[in-house]
Scaffold this active site. Structure first.
Site, PDB file in Angstrom:
ATOM      1  N   GLY A  17       0.890  -1.099   0.046  1.00 55.92           N
ATOM      2  CA  GLY A  17       0.014  -0.098  -0.095  1.00 55.92           C
ATOM      3  C   GLY A  17       0.779   1.039  -0.074  1.00 55.92           C
ATOM      4  O   GLY A  17       0.429   2.224   0.601  1.00 55.92           O
ATOM      5  N   THR A  19       1.521   3.470  -2.167  1.00 56.83           N
ATOM      6  CA  THR A  19       0.891   4.774  -2.721  1.00 56.83           C
ATOM      7  C   THR A  19      -0.253   5.117  -2.061  1.00 56.83           C
ATOM      8  O   THR A  19      -0.937   6.011  -2.836  1.00 56.83           O
ATOM      9  CB  THR A  19       0.833   4.357  -4.400  1.00 56.83           C
ATOM     10  OG1 THR A  19      -0.051   3.510  -4.529  1.00 56.83           O
ATOM     11  CG2 THR A  19       2.299   4.184  -4.879  1.00 56.83           C
ATOM     12  N   SER A  23       0.586   5.913   3.657  1.00 50.80           N
ATOM     13  CA  SER A  23       1.815   6.276   3.500  1.00 50.80           C
ATOM     14  C   SER A  23       1.976   7.736   2.806  1.00 50.80           C
ATOM     15  O   SER A  23       3.152   8.276   3.217  1.00 50.80           O
ATOM     16  CB  SER A  23       2.056   5.287   2.068  1.00 50.80           C
ATOM     17  OG  SER A  23       2.133   3.949   2.399  1.00 50.80           O
ATOM     18  N   LYS A 148      -4.492  -0.983  12.498  1.00 52.08           N
ATOM     19  CA  LYS A 148      -5.922  -1.329  12.699  1.00 52.08           C
ATOM     20  C   LYS A 148      -6.755  -0.932  11.744  1.00 52.08           C
ATOM     21  O   LYS A 148      -6.321  -0.396  10.922  1.00 52.08           O
ATOM     22  CB  LYS A 148      -6.121  -0.416  14.008  1.00 52.08           C
ATOM     23  CG  LYS A 148      -6.369   0.927  13.798  1.00 52.08           C
ATOM     24  CD  LYS A 148      -7.037   1.773  15.075  1.00 52.08           C
ATOM     25  CE  LYS A 148      -7.302   2.904  14.770  1.00 52.08           C
ATOM     26  NZ  LYS A 148      -8.890   3.197  14.314  1.00 52.08           N
ATOM     27  N   ASP A 177      -0.379   0.980  16.999  1.00 54.18           N
ATOM     28  CA  ASP A 177      -1.595   1.982  17.448  1.00 54.18           C
ATOM     29  C   ASP A 177      -0.736   3.376  17.782  1.00 54.18           C
ATOM     30  O   ASP A 177       0.026   3.264  18.835  1.00 54.18           O
ATOM     31  CB  ASP A 177      -2.169   1.550  18.693  1.00 54.18           C
ATOM     32  CG  ASP A 177      -3.414   2.605  19.166  1.00 54.18           C
ATOM     33  OD1 ASP A 177      -3.119   3.762  18.937  1.00 54.18           O
ATOM     34  OD2 ASP A 177      -4.127   2.170  19.995  1.00 54.18           O
ATOM     35  N   HIS A 178      -0.958   4.210  16.810  1.00 56.42           N
ATOM     36  CA  HIS A 178       0.025   5.470  16.645  1.00 56.42           C
ATOM     37  C   HIS A 178      -0.232   6.269  18.172  1.00 56.42           C
ATOM     38  O   HIS A 178       0.792   6.965  18.371  1.00 56.42           O
ATOM     39  CB  HIS A 178      -0.158   6.348  15.586  1.00 56.42           C
ATOM     40  CG  HIS A 178      -1.514   7.221  15.545  1.00 56.42           C
ATOM     41  ND1 HIS A 178      -2.999   6.499  15.291  1.00 56.42           N
ATOM     42  CD2 HIS A 178      -1.969   8.404  15.919  1.00 56.42           C
ATOM     43  CE1 HIS A 178      -3.792   7.360  15.287  1.00 56.42           C
ATOM     44  NE2 HIS A 178      -3.477   8.368  15.795  1.00 56.42           N
ATOM     45  N   LYS A 182       2.842   8.425  20.716  1.00 58.37           N
ATOM     46  CA  LYS A 182       3.060   9.879  21.154  1.00 58.37           C
ATOM     47  C   LYS A 182       4.094  10.316  22.379  1.00 58.37           C
ATOM     48  O   LYS A 182       4.129   9.330  23.339  1.00 58.37           O
ATOM     49  CB  LYS A 182       1.690  10.621  21.295  1.00 58.37           C
ATOM     50  CG  LYS A 182       0.721  10.382  20.176  1.00 58.37           C
ATOM     51  CD  LYS A 182      -0.754  11.005  20.633  1.00 58.37           C
ATOM     52  CE  LYS A 182      -1.652  11.189  19.265  1.00 58.37           C
ATOM     53  NZ  LYS A 182      -1.198  12.244  18.299  1.00 58.37           N
ATOM     54  N   HIS A 240      -7.917   3.017  20.841  1.00 59.52           N
ATOM     55  CA  HIS A 240      -6.835   4.130  21.325  1.00 59.52           C
ATOM     56  C   HIS A 240      -7.263   4.142  22.698  1.00 59.52           C
ATOM     57  O   HIS A 240      -6.394   4.342  23.619  1.00 59.52           O
ATOM     58  CB  HIS A 240      -7.467   5.359  20.599  1.00 59.52           C
ATOM     59  CG  HIS A 240      -6.732   5.400  19.145  1.00 59.52           C
ATOM     60  ND1 HIS A 240      -5.841   4.473  18.727  1.00 59.52           N
ATOM     61  CD2 HIS A 240      -7.334   5.727  17.982  1.00 59.52           C
ATOM     62  CE1 HIS A 240      -5.741   4.551  17.452  1.00 59.52           C
ATOM     63  NE2 HIS A 240      -6.595   5.576  17.011  1.00 59.52           N
TER      64      HIS A 240
END
Length: 484
Positions: A17, A19, A23, A148, A177-178, A182, A240
């Protein structure tokens, strides 16, 4: 203060993925910033894999456009961009077919760290994992990064975990999980376990309640088809907010080790009590002359999917028994804000007269915007006229306290991708953790569906339904204001 950049070992990062939107917006600009800061070693390669009919130069042009769009101009100097382009390659691959896999195998090297980022829809996770394994592309130490959603419910999450486990060991699977990348989320652990000040007070004896808010000012436009099948509970609470809850409530791990940390998080999820319907409020934003409603954004006139959830949770363990946790998340709210608030109890006895005022200490941990922390303490109001108590914050905004260099620290995706290359799973979810979260979430959603529960309407740019305010008011408490 200047942040320390620690280089990683040479690697091949294949982005399936490559493109796609994620991304373009996050992964590739983040990798450019790591390259610019000297964290990518000589010989590291980024390989885009997608169905598009591109060659290497076409992919490099795509990446350069993404970098120029999402990285500040002062960091986009021509010399660095030209050098970054040389790390990029492209392979046309059909995830569900046979085309391109031999080409991918030919370009990947086995004498270095291999990482495969699945920046694709969940239905492609299994087929890609299978082909990487059966075609001998992924080496025995290869790592796969899975975005996710990790399933739609417990049944599908188990099926997904089983599929991935057929081809990769759990130690090779990085469920990203971004939120866990943080800076402030990681500082929550440093605050608790690196200081003696708070940990003795971090329990039901001293904490009145804890609030966790993730508010978004945008609606679901552009994602309506996906979002209407998920809703705020599946899209935000199950992952989250659950992760923020775990990091806030967990016991100190024996060491800062991936499995030690994740063991303690899992204990919190398993200690969550079932939630009464009276302790949950669902909402759906309405529209105005200028702002479309959820039903319009989702193109589903009869939808009962929630764009807002507020709930009261209880954790049945020694540390937190009797201390409520209030979670809240929603779209089209007053402002974009993510915050954890620890409200401490009032002193058991006040030596001051009643009209001096009552107050309690409050620790606020801001994830976005303006990452930082502040601690509200009670002091005497300056000036003559007797004793009056007021609350003032001891503020530590990272941008002010640590300087511009630290304020411009790597974003979540940059940090997490580098952790993948290092082989550090601390900030990634384990399979049993994902399944435990779904096991707690599924009965709530099933109860809504059984009762044909309809969400309350709320106005755009508000704080959500009035019923969410009453969730705390009936306990004699108030939500923190949603603000920029």
């Amino acid at each position: 203060m200047v942040s320390r950049v620690i280089p990683v070992d040479p690697f091949d990062l294949v982005i399936f993925g490559g493109t796609g939107d994620l991304s373009r917006r996050k992964i590739l600009p983040g990798l450019y910033r790591r390259f610019r800061d000297g964290q990518m070693p000589e010989g590291a390669r980024i390989i885009g894999a997608a169905r598009g009919d591109l060659d290497n130069e076409g992919f490099r042009d795509f990446v350069e456009e993404a970098v120029r769009s999402f990285v500040s101009k002062r960091k986009c100097d021509p010399e660095t961009l030209a050098a970054f382009r040389e790390t990029l390659s492209y392979v046309r691959v059909d995830a569900l077919g046979d085309d391109g896999w031999d080409d991918l195998k030919a370009i990947c090297k086995s004498d270095r760290v291999q990482a495969f980022y699945f920046s694709v829809g969940p239905r492609l996770f299994g087929p890609i994992a299978e082909r990487l394994h059966t075609r001998g592309i992924a080496g025995p130490e290869a790592r796969i990064v899975v975005e996710k959603p990790f399933g739609h419910n417990l049944e599908t999450a188990r099926a997904l975990n089983a599929t991935l486990a057929e081809h990769f060991d759990e130690s090779q699977i990085y469920r990203i999980d971004h939120y866990l990348g943080k800076e402030t989320v990681q500082n929550l652990m440093a605050l608790r376990f690196g200081n003696m000040l708070f940990e003795p007070l971090w329990n039901a004896q001293y904490v009145d309640h804890i609030q966790i808010t993730v508010a978004e000012s945008v609606g679901v436009e552009g994602r309506g088809g996906y979002y209407d099948k998920s809703g705020a509970m599946r899209d935000m609470v199950q992952n989250h907010l659950m992760q923020l809850l775990c990091l806030t409530a967990m016991e100190p791990p024996s060491k800062f080790d991936p499995d030690a940390v994740r063991d303690e998080k899992l204990k919190i999820i398993r200690a969550l009590d079932p939630v009464s319907p009276d302790d949950i409020v669902r909402g759906q934003y309405s529209g105005t002359d200028d702002v479309a409603s959820y039903l319009s954004d989702a193109e589903a006139e009869a939808s009962t999917t929630e764009s807002f959830v507020a709930m009261k949770l209880q954790i049945s363990n020694w540390r937190w028994n009797g201390t409520p946790f209030y979670l809240r998340t929603g779209k089209r709210l007053k402002a974009r804000m993510s915050e954890i608030v620890v409200r401490f109890k009032e002193p058991p006895h006040s030596i001051f007269e009643a009209d001096t005022g009552q107050s309690a200490n409050e620790l606020s941990i801001r994830l976005q915007p303006n990452e930082g922390m502040d601690l509200k303490v009670t002091i005497k109001e300056p000036g003559p006229g007797g004793m009056r108590l007021i609350d003032v914050p001891l503020d530590m905004t990272f941008a002010e306290a640590l300087g511009e260099e630290l304020a411009d620290a790597p974003d979540a995706y940059e940090r997490l991708i580098m952790d993948v290359i290092r082989g550090n799973q601390t900030l990634f979810m384990r399979g049993d953790e994902v399944e435990a979260a779904w096991a707690w979430t599924d009965p709530i959603i099933e109860d809504w569906e059984r009762r044909r529960d309809k969400p309350y309407s709320y106005e755009p740019s508000s704080t959500g339904p009035e019923e969410a305010l009453m969730l705390l008011h009936k306990d004699g408490r108030r939500w923190r204001e949603i603000r920029e």
